[in-house]
Design an enzyme around this catalytic site. Structure first.
Site, PDB file in Angstrom:
ATOM      1  N   ALA A 187     -98.341  29.922 -25.607  1.00 34.54           N
ATOM      2  CA  ALA A 187     -99.236  29.895 -24.443  1.00 34.54           C
ATOM      3  C   ALA A 187     -99.567  31.316 -24.000  1.00 34.54           C
ATOM      4  O   ALA A 187    -100.731  31.635 -23.704  1.00 34.54           O
ATOM      5  CB  ALA A 187     -98.597  29.116 -23.295  1.00 34.54           C
ATOM      6  N   GLU A 225     -91.912  40.147 -22.290  1.00 35.25           N
ATOM      7  CA  GLU A 225     -91.079  39.164 -22.994  1.00 35.25           C
ATOM      8  C   GLU A 225     -89.622  39.525 -22.764  1.00 35.25           C
ATOM      9  O   GLU A 225     -89.218  40.657 -23.001  1.00 35.25           O
ATOM     10  CB  GLU A 225     -91.418  39.167 -24.493  1.00 35.25           C
ATOM     11  CG  GLU A 225     -90.432  38.411 -25.371  1.00 35.25           C
ATOM     12  CD  GLU A 225     -90.196  36.961 -24.932  1.00 35.25           C
ATOM     13  OE1 GLU A 225     -91.166  36.226 -24.732  1.00 35.25           O
ATOM     14  OE2 GLU A 225     -89.019  36.581 -24.764  1.00 35.25           O
ATOM     15  N   ALA A 227     -89.225  39.360 -16.555  1.00 31.24           N
ATOM     16  CA  ALA A 227     -89.791  39.383 -15.202  1.00 31.24           C
ATOM     17  C   ALA A 227     -88.787  38.712 -14.280  1.00 31.24           C
ATOM     18  O   ALA A 227     -88.143  37.737 -14.654  1.00 31.24           O
ATOM     19  CB  ALA A 227     -91.119  38.630 -15.190  1.00 31.24           C
ATOM     20  N   ASP A 251     -87.143  30.409 -15.915  1.00 29.11           N
ATOM     21  CA  ASP A 251     -87.374  31.559 -15.009  1.00 29.11           C
ATOM     22  C   ASP A 251     -88.708  31.459 -14.263  1.00 29.11           C
ATOM     23  O   ASP A 251     -88.781  31.723 -13.064  1.00 29.11           O
ATOM     24  CB  ASP A 251     -87.395  32.889 -15.786  1.00 29.11           C
ATOM     25  CG  ASP A 251     -86.119  33.147 -16.547  1.00 29.11           C
ATOM     26  OD1 ASP A 251     -85.263  32.241 -16.603  1.00 29.11           O
ATOM     27  OD2 ASP A 251     -85.981  34.261 -17.085  1.00 29.11           O
ATOM     28  N   ARG A 271     -90.322   9.655 -29.176  1.00 25.41           N
ATOM     29  CA  ARG A 271     -89.096  10.449 -29.265  1.00 25.41           C
ATOM     30  C   ARG A 271     -88.023   9.965 -28.293  1.00 25.41           C
ATOM     31  O   ARG A 271     -86.846   9.922 -28.623  1.00 25.41           O
ATOM     32  CB  ARG A 271     -89.409  11.898 -28.942  1.00 25.41           C
ATOM     33  CG  ARG A 271     -90.206  12.543 -30.025  1.00 25.41           C
ATOM     34  CD  ARG A 271     -90.705  13.885 -29.579  1.00 25.41           C
ATOM     35  NE  ARG A 271     -91.256  14.597 -30.716  1.00 25.41           N
ATOM     36  CZ  ARG A 271     -91.757  15.811 -30.648  1.00 25.41           C
ATOM     37  NH1 ARG A 271     -91.778  16.453 -29.500  1.00 25.41           N
ATOM     38  NH2 ARG A 271     -92.222  16.395 -31.716  1.00 25.41           N
ATOM     39  N   GLU A 284     -95.316  25.146 -21.464  1.00 27.27           N
ATOM     40  CA  GLU A 284     -94.197  24.296 -21.059  1.00 27.27           C
ATOM     41  C   GLU A 284     -93.720  24.590 -19.635  1.00 27.27           C
ATOM     42  O   GLU A 284     -93.042  23.769 -19.026  1.00 27.27           O
ATOM     43  CB  GLU A 284     -93.036  24.444 -22.068  1.00 27.27           C
ATOM     44  CG  GLU A 284     -92.045  23.295 -21.980  1.00 27.27           C
ATOM     45  CD  GLU A 284     -90.925  23.383 -23.021  1.00 27.27           C
ATOM     46  OE1 GLU A 284     -91.066  24.146 -24.002  1.00 27.27           O
ATOM     47  OE2 GLU A 284     -89.926  22.675 -22.843  1.00 27.27           O
TER      48      GLU A 284
HETATM   49  P1  ADP Z   1     -94.847  27.903 -24.561  1.00 30.94           P
HETATM   50  O1  ADP Z   1     -94.716  26.893 -25.661  1.00 30.94           O
HETATM   51  O2  ADP Z   1     -95.182  27.316 -23.257  1.00 30.94           O
HETATM   52  O3  ADP Z   1     -95.682  29.061 -24.975  1.00 30.94           O
HETATM   53  P2  ADP Z   1     -92.428  29.275 -25.406  1.00 30.94           P
HETATM   54  O4  ADP Z   1     -91.045  28.811 -25.247  1.00 30.94           O
HETATM   55  O5  ADP Z   1     -93.018  29.266 -26.771  1.00 30.94           O
HETATM   56  O6  ADP Z   1     -93.339  28.470 -24.360  1.00 30.94           O
HETATM   57  O7  ADP Z   1     -92.561  30.774 -24.881  1.00 30.94           O
HETATM   58  C1  ADP Z   1     -92.055  31.201 -23.645  1.00 30.94           C
HETATM   59  C2  ADP Z   1     -91.638  32.667 -23.755  1.00 30.94           C
HETATM   60  O8  ADP Z   1     -91.369  33.196 -22.462  1.00 30.94           O
HETATM   61  C3  ADP Z   1     -90.381  32.857 -24.580  1.00 30.94           C
HETATM   62  O9  ADP Z   1     -90.595  33.839 -25.559  1.00 30.94           O
HETATM   63  C4  ADP Z   1     -89.347  33.313 -23.533  1.00 30.94           C
HETATM   64  O10 ADP Z   1     -88.343  34.141 -24.060  1.00 30.94           O
HETATM   65  C5  ADP Z   1     -90.233  34.029 -22.531  1.00 30.94           C
HETATM   66  N1  ADP Z   1     -89.643  34.176 -21.186  1.00 30.94           N
HETATM   67  C6  ADP Z   1     -88.927  33.263 -20.502  1.00 30.94           C
HETATM   68  N2  ADP Z   1     -88.552  33.752 -19.296  1.00 30.94           N
HETATM   69  C7  ADP Z   1     -89.062  35.006 -19.207  1.00 30.94           C
HETATM   70  C8  ADP Z   1     -89.030  36.036 -18.210  1.00 30.94           C
HETATM   71  N3  ADP Z   1     -88.359  35.887 -17.058  1.00 30.94           N
HETATM   72  N4  ADP Z   1     -89.669  37.200 -18.466  1.00 30.94           N
HETATM   73  C9  ADP Z   1     -90.322  37.382 -19.639  1.00 30.94           C
HETATM   74  N5  ADP Z   1     -90.387  36.458 -20.613  1.00 30.94           N
HETATM   75  C10 ADP Z   1     -89.775  35.278 -20.409  1.00 30.94           C
END
Ligand code: ADP
Length: 454
Positions: free
Chosen positions: A15, A34, A156, A223, A283, A422
């Site tokens: 996303a 990230e 973040a 988060d 599922r 998600e």
């Molecule tokens: P989506 O399928 O919605 O794109 P993903 O799980 O593939 O979700 O990606 C979410 C990303 O956000 C992951 O790489 C995760 O490590 C990152 N993430 C989660 N919390 C934080 C945060 N507090 N700051 C930066 N990145 C984050």
């Protein structure tokens, strides 16, 4: 360290990359944060199949489909707890999103489709290699080409608002320094779900406790949901947590061996050697059924033909080796042999397979109404895995509108804040159908990126 950007995207999964690429192509200055050392999130470790109604492969196979039918499947699969307007956006935008990934981002799609549980027709595209690696590698390359910076190891921690409640920036913790990012336009939350956060799971659904393993990335700790809630965001559907039926009993990792099931080639039995659920069911239904069996596990069998047609060795050799090494997969020349390995009742197992093969001949499964039975289980050697359900997707999250703007507890837009993927709730109701996540994150990621850059 203080920096100013038009847009900060939080989370470098599917996303986040979709949002960042669109925003940058629309002319905005974008940075992605990230928290883990590598980008990708759950998207990277997923099969990344993509439900796209009326796609080019369906056309070739003469499968009639349209967005309305996909929307209906989503609502039915989510027990009508979905927001119908958001569902419509995903279903209407899915095909265009798949083409955008192909034509703009460079994702290669395989030349065949998978049939996912709960869908009324076969409509799911498969990325090259049947893994999210194809999506993330190509998105990362596109982001690099466009000059989008991705700051890894930089979680973040807090959204910054002005006196009117508008989001105007975000705080983050880098490896060497703390950051304050100011935003001229918006913050986009794409932090994924909370499947790896046991405390948060228990808070919203006490049944999904530490006894259930998870398929998720360690980064899926909710988060973004917590940060958004602190600035007033409404949360929806938080109690709906999906388990995936076929996972590693030792670690919870989703087993790609299960591709064979999605091609229609497998039969699932319990320790007593009996079928107990439709192998292409929802599922949640399958997971609950498996949990109710002896040892809370199931056994999935495929014959040599199905094994080859599902390209298991070609696409997932490392996993196959791991499964053999850990005695979770057996190969044998007879049903007795594979049954004995797992102490499954072999007499019943043989009967079950004989009956199943008759159903394939008759084109109808009177026991469980399996919706697609392309092949018998008859050609030796046979392969059987042992599997359990594990937490896979959290349907709940931040409430958004059709523009991907985050909505507060009074039903009003929180200015300067978008969310996609998600981290959001309401799109999949109680239960997300397989291959709908990629459609969702791509469609809403793009919408968030486009709108935020305006
Ligand atoms: P989506 O399928 O919605 O794109 P993903 O799980 O593939 O979700 O990606 C979410 C990303 O956000 C992951 O790489 C995760 O490590 C990152 N993430 C989660 N919390 C934080 C945060 N507090 N700051 C930066 N990145 C984050």
């Amino acid at each position: 360290v203080e920096e100013t950007h038009d847009i900060v995207v939080i989370g470098a999964g599917g996303a986040g990359f979709s949002a960042a690429i669109e925003a940058k192509m629309a002319g905005a200055d974008v940075i992605i944060l990230e928290k883990l050392p590598v980008p990708g999130g759950n998207t990277l470790i997923s099969g990344a199949e993509y439900a796209a109604p009326a796609n080019w492969l369906q056309e070739k196979e003469n499968i009639k489909d349209n967005p309305e039918q996909m929307a209906e499947d989503m609502l039915k699969g989510g027990d009508n707890k979905n927001d119908p307007e958001l569902v419509k956006v995903v279903a209407n935008g899915a095909l265009d999103g798949a083409k955008w990934l192909r034509d703009v981002v460079g994702v290669e799609w395989e030349n065949e489709l998978m049939f996912f549980g709960g869908h009324s027709v076969k409509r799911s595209l498969i990325p090259k290699g049947a893994s999210g690696q194809e999506i993330i590698v190509k998105q990362q390359a596109k982001a690099k080409e466009l000059g989008i910076k991705v700051l890894c190891n930089t979680p973040a921690t807090e959204l910054i608002t002005d006196e009117n409640g508008k989001v105007v920036g975000v705080k983050a913790e880098g490896p060497d320094a703390n950051y304050t990012f100011k935003t001229n336009k918006a913050v986009i939350l794409t932090t994924g779900g909370f499947g790896s956060n046991i405390e948060m799971r228990k808070k919203y659904n006490p049944e999904i406790d530490e006894n259930i393993l998870s398929t998720n990335s360690v980064g899926s700790t909710g988060d973004g949901i917590v940060m958004a809630e602190k600035v007033g965001a409404e949360l929806v559907g938080m109690e709906y947590i999906q388990t995936y039926p076929i996972c590693d009993p030792l670690t919870g990792t989703l087993l790609y061996f299960d591709d064979a099931r999605l091609y229609g080639h497998t039969v699932i039995v319990n320790k007593e050697g009996k079928r107990f659920v439709e192998e292409l069911g929802r599922r949640d239904v399958m997971s609950m059924a498996i949990k109710a069996q002896t040892d809370h596990c199931c056994y999935e069998i495929v014959d040599q033909n199905g094994y080859e047609q599902s390209k298991l060795e070609e696409n997932h050799a490392a996993e196959i080796k791991y499964l053999y090494d850990n005695k979770l997969l057996v190969k044998g020349d007879t049903i007795e042999e594979v049954a004995d390995f797992f102490k499954i009742d072999s007499t019943e197992f043989k009967k079950t397979i004989e009956n199943y093969n008759k159903y394939v001949d008759a084109g109808k499964d009177p026991e469980f109404n399996k919706r697609s039975m392309p092949s018998k289980v008859e050609k030796a050697p046979f392969y059987v895995i042992k599997a359990v359900p594990a937490v896979h997707h959290t349907m709940g999250g931040v409430k958004i509108n059709t523009n991907a703007q985050v909505i507060n507890k009074d039903g009003k837009v929180i200015e300067g804040l978008y969310a996609a993927g998600e981290v959001t709730g309401g799109i999949h109701g109680t239960n997300r159908l397989g291959s709908n996540a990629l459609a969702d994150i791509t469609v809403f990621g793009r919408i968030a990126g486009c709108n935020a850059s305006k």
